[in-house]
Design an enzyme around this catalytic site. Structure first.
Site, mmCIF file in Angstrom:
data_model
loop_
_atom_site.group_PDB
_atom_site.id
_atom_site.type_symbol
_atom_site.label_atom_id
_atom_site.label_comp_id
_atom_site.label_asym_id
_atom_site.label_seq_id
_atom_site.Cartn_x
_atom_site.Cartn_y
_atom_site.Cartn_z
ATOM 1 N N LYS A 11 0.819 -1.217 0.000
ATOM 2 C CA LYS A 11 0.000 0.000 0.000
ATOM 3 C C LYS A 11 0.858 1.275 0.000
ATOM 4 O O LYS A 11 2.074 1.217 0.267
ATOM 5 C CB LYS A 11 -0.952 -0.045 1.196
ATOM 6 C CG LYS A 11 -1.930 -1.234 1.114
ATOM 7 C CD LYS A 11 -2.978 -1.162 2.196
ATOM 8 C CE LYS A 11 -3.931 -2.329 2.103
ATOM 9 N NZ LYS A 11 -5.041 -2.233 3.077
ATOM 10 N N TYR A 51 -12.244 -1.631 -4.098
ATOM 11 C CA TYR A 51 -12.791 -1.836 -2.748
ATOM 12 C C TYR A 51 -14.310 -1.685 -2.710
ATOM 13 O O TYR A 51 -14.872 -1.398 -1.647
ATOM 14 C CB TYR A 51 -12.133 -0.860 -1.772
ATOM 15 C CG TYR A 51 -10.767 -1.325 -1.301
ATOM 16 C CD1 TYR A 51 -10.621 -2.472 -0.523
ATOM 17 C CD2 TYR A 51 -9.616 -0.618 -1.615
ATOM 18 C CE1 TYR A 51 -9.385 -2.908 -0.077
ATOM 19 C CE2 TYR A 51 -8.359 -1.041 -1.178
ATOM 20 C CZ TYR A 51 -8.258 -2.186 -0.408
ATOM 21 O OH TYR A 51 -7.032 -2.606 0.043
ATOM 22 N N ASN A 114 -2.186 -0.035 6.531
ATOM 23 C CA ASN A 114 -1.720 -1.290 7.132
ATOM 24 C C ASN A 114 -0.773 -2.078 6.219
ATOM 25 O O ASN A 114 -0.698 -3.297 6.276
ATOM 26 C CB ASN A 114 -2.908 -2.130 7.614
ATOM 27 C CG ASN A 114 -3.848 -2.539 6.492
ATOM 28 O OD1 ASN A 114 -3.648 -2.169 5.350
ATOM 29 N ND2 ASN A 114 -4.860 -3.314 6.815
ATOM 30 N N HIS A 117 -2.253 -5.593 1.475
ATOM 31 C CA HIS A 117 -3.568 -6.224 1.323
ATOM 32 C C HIS A 117 -3.335 -7.687 0.996
ATOM 33 O O HIS A 117 -2.370 -8.030 0.323
ATOM 34 C CB HIS A 117 -4.328 -5.553 0.167
ATOM 35 C CG HIS A 117 -5.544 -6.315 -0.265
ATOM 36 N ND1 HIS A 117 -6.731 -6.251 0.412
ATOM 37 C CD2 HIS A 117 -5.740 -7.189 -1.297
ATOM 38 C CE1 HIS A 117 -7.617 -7.036 -0.191
ATOM 39 N NE2 HIS A 117 -7.042 -7.618 -1.223
ATOM 40 N N GLU A 128 -9.252 -10.169 -7.987
ATOM 41 C CA GLU A 128 -8.327 -9.071 -7.710
ATOM 42 C C GLU A 128 -7.088 -9.148 -8.604
ATOM 43 O O GLU A 128 -6.585 -8.128 -9.072
ATOM 44 C CB GLU A 128 -7.961 -9.075 -6.222
ATOM 45 C CG GLU A 128 -9.164 -8.708 -5.350
ATOM 46 C CD GLU A 128 -8.945 -8.892 -3.860
ATOM 47 O OE1 GLU A 128 -9.891 -8.602 -3.101
ATOM 48 O OE2 GLU A 128 -7.841 -9.323 -3.436
HETATM 49 P P1 CMP Z 1 -7.565 -4.545 3.465
HETATM 50 O O1 CMP Z 1 -7.182 -5.892 3.953
HETATM 51 O O2 CMP Z 1 -6.919 -4.058 2.230
HETATM 52 O O3 CMP Z 1 -9.163 -4.462 3.288
HETATM 53 C C1 CMP Z 1 -9.932 -3.318 3.514
HETATM 54 C C2 CMP Z 1 -9.118 -2.157 4.005
HETATM 55 O O4 CMP Z 1 -9.854 -1.089 4.590
HETATM 56 C C3 CMP Z 1 -8.214 -2.631 5.125
HETATM 57 O O5 CMP Z 1 -7.219 -3.484 4.636
HETATM 58 C C4 CMP Z 1 -7.725 -1.290 5.680
HETATM 59 O O6 CMP Z 1 -6.695 -0.726 4.886
HETATM 60 C C5 CMP Z 1 -8.972 -0.402 5.488
HETATM 61 N N1 CMP Z 1 -9.657 -0.108 6.751
HETATM 62 C C6 CMP Z 1 -9.754 1.108 7.300
HETATM 63 N N2 CMP Z 1 -10.457 1.080 8.426
HETATM 64 C C7 CMP Z 1 -10.851 -0.198 8.612
HETATM 65 C C8 CMP Z 1 -11.628 -0.852 9.608
HETATM 66 N N3 CMP Z 1 -12.146 -0.217 10.654
HETATM 67 N N4 CMP Z 1 -11.831 -2.182 9.481
HETATM 68 C C9 CMP Z 1 -11.316 -2.856 8.410
HETATM 69 N N5 CMP Z 1 -10.574 -2.279 7.428
HETATM 70 C C10 CMP Z 1 -10.334 -0.951 7.531
#
Ligand code: CMP
Length: 139
Positions: A11, A51, A114, A117, A128
């Protein structure tokens, strides 16, 4: 049928902080083969489409802005039991809950930024991967 493939993105925060190499190293050390690899910048429209399943979630707009804020690295990965093993390697979505030794424990800054993904099913891994790579880019 399990395909033994999963899909990942490094990311914008992790790319910005020069962690592409460190994260790819952990992925390869974890036993994954990198099938396809690409560095791209998503438009807000493309990030929103990727998303789309989270469209109704309160964090959706912030997520779209964040994911289009800088380049990402997209990759298709291969390993037996790829989807589940990769989710173990990356750790919990919220880095505060990520286990020691996971990619998110080491590189993630917040629940949104984070670092990586990982697909949550074989079906989504296929969807994806296809979002970023045409069939003749996948070997
Ligand atoms: P990802 O696994 O890419 O899937 C959805 C993304 O939304 C997640 O990682 C985070 O980057 C983002 N995100 C932001 N806030 C939240 C939340 N409260 N719960 C889950 N995903 C979140």
């Amino acid at each position: 049928m399990a395909t033994n493939r999963t899909f990942t993105m490094i990311k914008p925060d992790a790319v910005q902080e020069n962690h592409i190499g460190g994260i790819l190293h952990m992925i390869e050390e974890g036993g994954f083969r990198i099938v396809s690899l690409k560095k791209v910048r998503l438009t807000p429209e493309r990030a929103g489409k990727f998303y789309e399943v989270h469209k109704e979630r309160p964090f959706y707009n912030d997520l779209v802005n964040y994911m289009s804020s800088g380049p990402i690295v997209a990759a298709i990965l291969e390993k037996e039991n790829a989807v589940a093993d990769f989710r173990t390697l990356i750790g919990a979505t919220n880095p505060a809950q990520a286990a020691e030794g996971t990619i998110r424990k080491k590189y993630a800054k917040s629940i949104e930024a984070n670092a990586v993904h990982g697909s949550d099913s074989d079906e989504n891994a296929q969807i994806e991967g296809d979002f970023y790579f045409s069939a003749d880019e996948q070997f």
